[in-house]
Design a protein around this motif. Structure first.
Motif: not given
Length: 71
Positions: A16-18, A38-46, A48-54
Motif C-alpha cells: 500500500a505504501s509503495v 518466511d517459509e510459512s508465507l502464503d501463496e498470495e503474499d508470495r 505480491s512480494l514477487n510483483r513488487l520485486l518485478r
C-alpha cells in the motif's frame, strides 16, 4: 541463526505504501527480506512480494536509502 518473524499484515502495508508513493524505503526492504525468509508465507503474499520485486527491477518503483519517507 535466530528466526526472522514477519509482522502480520506487513506485506500488504508495504504494498500500500509503495503503491501510494512509488518509493521503497530501507525499512520496507528489511520487511521484504523477512517476508522472503518466511517459509510459512502464503501463496498470495508470495505473489505480491514477487510483483513488487518485478516492479523494482523494471524501474516502476524507486529504491531509496532513507529509513522512512515520513518527514
Amino acid at each position: 541463526m535466530s528466526p526472522v518473524n514477519l509482522l502480520p499484515g506487513a506485506i500488504s502495508e508495504i504494498l500500500a505504501s509503495v503503491a501510494e508513493t512509488g518509493i521503497l524505503t530501507l525499512a520496507d526492504r528489511y520487511g521484504l527480506m523477512a517476508a522472503a525468509l518466511d517459509e510459512s508465507l502464503d501463496e498470495e503474499d508470495r505473489s505480491s512480494l514477487n510483483r513488487l520485486l518485478r516492479a523494482v527491477l523494471k524501474g516502476r518503483v524507486r529504491v531509496v536509502e532513507q529509513l522512512s519517507i515520513a518527514a
